[in-house]
Design an enzyme around this catalytic site. Structure first.
Site, PDB file in Angstrom:
ATOM      1  N   GLY A  91     -18.628   6.650 -43.937  1.00 19.99           N
ATOM      2  CA  GLY A  91     -19.424   5.490 -43.530  1.00 19.99           C
ATOM      3  C   GLY A  91     -18.263   4.355 -43.859  1.00 19.99           C
ATOM      4  O   GLY A  91     -17.351   4.234 -44.588  1.00 19.99           O
ATOM      5  N   ARG A 107      10.954  -2.358   7.901  1.00 22.58           N
ATOM      6  CA  ARG A 107      11.247  -3.137   6.368  1.00 22.58           C
ATOM      7  C   ARG A 107      10.649  -2.462   5.471  1.00 22.58           C
ATOM      8  O   ARG A 107       9.572  -1.926   5.593  1.00 22.58           O
ATOM      9  CB  ARG A 107      10.863  -4.775   6.769  1.00 22.58           C
ATOM     10  N   ASP A 117     -15.308   1.698 -44.037  1.00 22.39           N
ATOM     11  CA  ASP A 117     -13.904   2.207 -44.230  1.00 22.39           C
ATOM     12  C   ASP A 117     -13.658   3.166 -45.301  1.00 22.39           C
ATOM     13  O   ASP A 117     -14.157   3.206 -46.271  1.00 22.39           O
ATOM     14  CB  ASP A 117     -13.030   1.285 -44.475  1.00 22.39           C
ATOM     15  N   VAL A 129       0.892  -1.014  -0.082  1.00 22.67           N
ATOM     16  CA  VAL A 129      -0.030  -0.049   0.141  1.00 22.67           C
ATOM     17  C   VAL A 129       0.823   1.498  -0.041  1.00 22.67           C
ATOM     18  O   VAL A 129       0.570   2.315  -0.721  1.00 22.67           O
ATOM     19  CB  VAL A 129      -0.942   0.087   1.152  1.00 22.67           C
ATOM     20  N   ASP A 157     -20.560  12.004 -43.888  1.00 23.53           N
ATOM     21  CA  ASP A 157     -21.308  11.572 -45.023  1.00 23.53           C
ATOM     22  C   ASP A 157     -22.778  11.054 -44.362  1.00 23.53           C
ATOM     23  O   ASP A 157     -22.837  10.873 -43.295  1.00 23.53           O
ATOM     24  CB  ASP A 157     -20.584  10.206 -45.543  1.00 23.53           C
ATOM     25  N   THR A 194     -15.474  -2.106 -42.415  1.00 22.28           N
ATOM     26  CA  THR A 194     -16.269  -2.029 -43.500  1.00 22.28           C
ATOM     27  C   THR A 194     -17.676  -2.555 -43.470  1.00 22.28           C
ATOM     28  O   THR A 194     -17.772  -3.647 -43.094  1.00 22.28           O
ATOM     29  CB  THR A 194     -15.444  -2.388 -44.768  1.00 22.28           C
ATOM     30  N   MET A 240     -23.563  -0.868 -53.516  1.00 21.76           N
ATOM     31  CA  MET A 240     -24.210  -0.035 -54.260  1.00 21.76           C
ATOM     32  C   MET A 240     -24.880  -0.800 -55.470  1.00 21.76           C
ATOM     33  O   MET A 240     -24.836  -0.210 -56.691  1.00 21.76           O
ATOM     34  CB  MET A 240     -23.099   0.980 -54.876  1.00 21.76           C
ATOM     35  N   LYS A 245     -25.219  13.089 -49.930  1.00 19.93           N
ATOM     36  CA  LYS A 245     -26.420  13.383 -50.451  1.00 19.93           C
ATOM     37  C   LYS A 245     -27.530  12.901 -49.189  1.00 19.93           C
ATOM     38  O   LYS A 245     -27.331  11.706 -48.816  1.00 19.93           O
ATOM     39  CB  LYS A 245     -26.876  12.406 -51.765  1.00 19.93           C
TER      40      LYS A 245
HETATM   41  C1  LIG Z   1     -19.945   4.553 -51.403  1.00 23.05           C
HETATM   42  S1  LIG Z   1     -20.157   2.857 -50.671  1.00 23.05           S
HETATM   43  C2  LIG Z   1     -18.962   3.026 -49.129  1.00 23.05           C
HETATM   44  C3  LIG Z   1     -18.690   1.848 -48.476  1.00 23.05           C
HETATM   45  C4  LIG Z   1     -17.910   2.160 -47.178  1.00 23.05           C
HETATM   46  N1  LIG Z   1     -16.748   2.875 -47.388  1.00 23.05           N
HETATM   47  C5  LIG Z   1     -17.646   1.023 -46.333  1.00 23.05           C
HETATM   48  O1  LIG Z   1     -16.400   0.608 -46.327  1.00 23.05           O
HETATM   49  O2  LIG Z   1     -18.533   0.413 -45.745  1.00 23.05           O
HETATM   50  C6  LIG Z   1     -21.917   2.927 -50.037  1.00 23.05           C
HETATM   51  C7  LIG Z   1     -22.157   1.537 -50.012  1.00 23.05           C
HETATM   52  O3  LIG Z   1     -21.938   0.632 -48.867  1.00 23.05           O
HETATM   53  C8  LIG Z   1     -22.989  -0.138 -48.566  1.00 23.05           C
HETATM   54  N2  LIG Z   1     -23.482   0.303 -47.098  1.00 23.05           N
HETATM   55  C9  LIG Z   1     -22.751   1.160 -46.214  1.00 23.05           C
HETATM   56  N3  LIG Z   1     -23.249   0.981 -45.146  1.00 23.05           N
HETATM   57  C10 LIG Z   1     -24.270   0.267 -45.154  1.00 23.05           C
HETATM   58  C11 LIG Z   1     -25.215  -0.296 -44.184  1.00 23.05           C
HETATM   59  N4  LIG Z   1     -25.230   0.053 -42.934  1.00 23.05           N
HETATM   60  N5  LIG Z   1     -26.311  -1.218 -44.541  1.00 23.05           N
HETATM   61  C12 LIG Z   1     -26.020  -1.843 -45.864  1.00 23.05           C
HETATM   62  N6  LIG Z   1     -25.311  -1.282 -46.863  1.00 23.05           N
HETATM   63  C13 LIG Z   1     -24.296  -0.378 -46.421  1.00 23.05           C
HETATM   64  C14 LIG Z   1     -24.009   0.212 -49.305  1.00 23.05           C
HETATM   65  O4  LIG Z   1     -23.934  -0.943 -50.513  1.00 23.05           O
HETATM   66  C15 LIG Z   1     -23.713   1.505 -50.010  1.00 23.05           C
HETATM   67  O5  LIG Z   1     -24.505   1.767 -51.426  1.00 23.05           O
END
Ligand SMILES: C[S@@+](CC[C@H](N)C(=O)[O-])C[C@H]1O[C@@H](n2cnc3c(N)ncnc32)[C@H](O)[C@@H]1O
Length: 401
Positions: A243, A43, A245, A22, A190, A273, A327, A212
């Protein structure tokens, strides 16, 4: 009620009576604070050897507290601790008793430090409760979920962090990403980034919508690059929150190159991802021993007959592995027809996972031959991850909802 205080002990005499574990813990904290420490004990623990302190290798004697600002009574003999505490009381020196919190007039809190922030916790005299609380606060500080953003000197250099936010669940952003967000001056986000984490930011953090989204502005990639560079050159710590990676169909490479060209320091924080995490959270492993040893992640936003399409659908159709299509919703009919035409059986299982990892997640399970029609019938909308391959069957065995 007690009175919490933070002490500057630099160069001040502190006596520690006792030489066990302690005492060693107390001594380490005192030395870190710059105190002039004297240990009194017949000690002493070997860990005390070599530390910059004075050791009196004997029992405690009256008069030992002369010139002390603070004393720790940390022997394993309550009678000795009582003698020390009584003398401390007479000399008006604060005394921390390690053996009995109720008899003590001062207490050491459980402490966690994070940069220039120090959090000290006491919990009704229960050290274990204080330690558990300290651990929880410490991990919240490490995650960046507490508002510890320091004031920055004017003209501090700016920087850009390209942070992968994961697929949407706020629990799937990395600890490093959270930490950088907590320190950001500007966040350029994003639509598919984990938006819940934005609610934790300080009110004066500038949040710029880059993706968007209904009622939100949409910036071109060139505008986003310029924005990141301009804010960083103005001395701001910019987080580009993306979103998944940043380097998987995320145009993170272009943003990093813009920083390089402008001489702006930047770092990349990889993210979880959606290509792997969205199927995983829907009960579909993209590889599985005995089923497939490979998988491909493909951007399927273009009709395969489009002159700009560079995906080798022939190779993907004839290969044995799992296909993960991002996508793909808008071109699902063309892409699945192309795969069947080039050799993937129409009976191949397919899953379409919309808004994966969020509480709005939906999963459609079908086959390559029928998925486009099924998706249209169910009004499937992006974002969605499409998984093509035998691994989709595991979803049922894994008991996914
Ligand atoms: C422009 S990409 C980007 C991907 C991102 N950088 C990744 O590593 O997940 C966008 C696409 O990721 C996928 N995506 C991302 N988040 C998602 C989710 N929560 N659920 C389903 N698809 C997802 C869809 O296919 C979407 O159109």
């Amino acid at each position: 009620m007690t009175y919490p205080l933070d002490l500057d002990l630099e160069g001040r005499r502190v006596v520690v009576v006792g030489g066990g574990r302690v005492a060693l813990r107390r001594v380490r904290g005192l030395l870190a604070a710059g105190a002039d420490v004297t240990v009194i004990a017949p000690r002493v623990d070997p860990g005390l050897a070599g530390l910059p302190l004075a050791v009196c290798p004997r029992e405690y004697r009256g008069g030992d507290l002369a010139g002390a600002w603070l004393v720790h009574a940390a022997t394993d003999d309550p009678a000795v601790n009582t003698v020390v505490a009584s003398e401390a009381e007479r000399c008006r020196v604060w005394c921390v008793r390690a053996d009995d919190a109720a008899l003590s007039r001062a207490w050491t809190p459980a402490v966690t430090r994070h940069g220039d922030v120090t959090v000290a916790v006491t919990a009704g005299g229960d050290p274990r409760r204080a330690q558990r609380l300290r651990a929880a606060i410490s991990s919240a500080l490490a995650e960046g979920s507490l508002p510890v953003r320091p004031q920055r000197p004017a003209r501090a250099p700016g920087s850009v962090a390209l942070v992968g936010g994961g697929p949407g669940d706020p629990g799937l952003i990395t600890v490093r990403g959270r930490r950088l967000l907590a320190r950001a001056d500007v966040v350029v986000t994003d639509r598919l980034a984990p938006r819940d984490v934005l609610a934790e930011l300080d009110p004066d953090v500038e949040i710029i919508e880059a993706g968007k989204a209904p009622h939100a502005c949409h910036l071109s990639q060139e505008q986003i690059n310029a924005l990141l560079v301009d804010r960083a050159l103005a001395g701001k710590r910019v987080v580009r929150l993306k979103g998944g990676d940043p380097f998987v169909f995320g145009r993170g490479g272009e943003e990093a190159l813009a920083c390089v060209r402008a001489g702006v320091p930047f770092e990349v924080v990889p993210g979880v991802t959606s290509a792997i995490a969205v199927p995983a959270c829907a009960g579909i492993p993209v590889t599985h021993r005995g089923i497939t040893q490979d998988f491909a992640v493909v951007s399927a936003h273009l009709d395969p007959s489009h002159p700009g399409a560079t995906v080798d659908w022939e190779a993907l159709a004839t290969g044995p592995g799992t296909l993960v299509l991002l996508m793909a919703v808008a071109r699902l009919a063309e892409v699945t027809a192309e795969l069947v035409k080039r050799g993937r059986p129409a009976s191949t299982p397919v899953a379409v996972i919309c808004e994966g990892t969020t509480d709005r997640q939906r999963v459609l399970v079908s086959t390559l031959g029928e998925v486009a029609e099924d998706a249209a019938a169910q009004s499937i909308r992006p974002p969605a991850v499409v998984v093509v391959g035998e691994v989709v069957r595991l979803r049922e065995a894994l008991g996914a909802a």
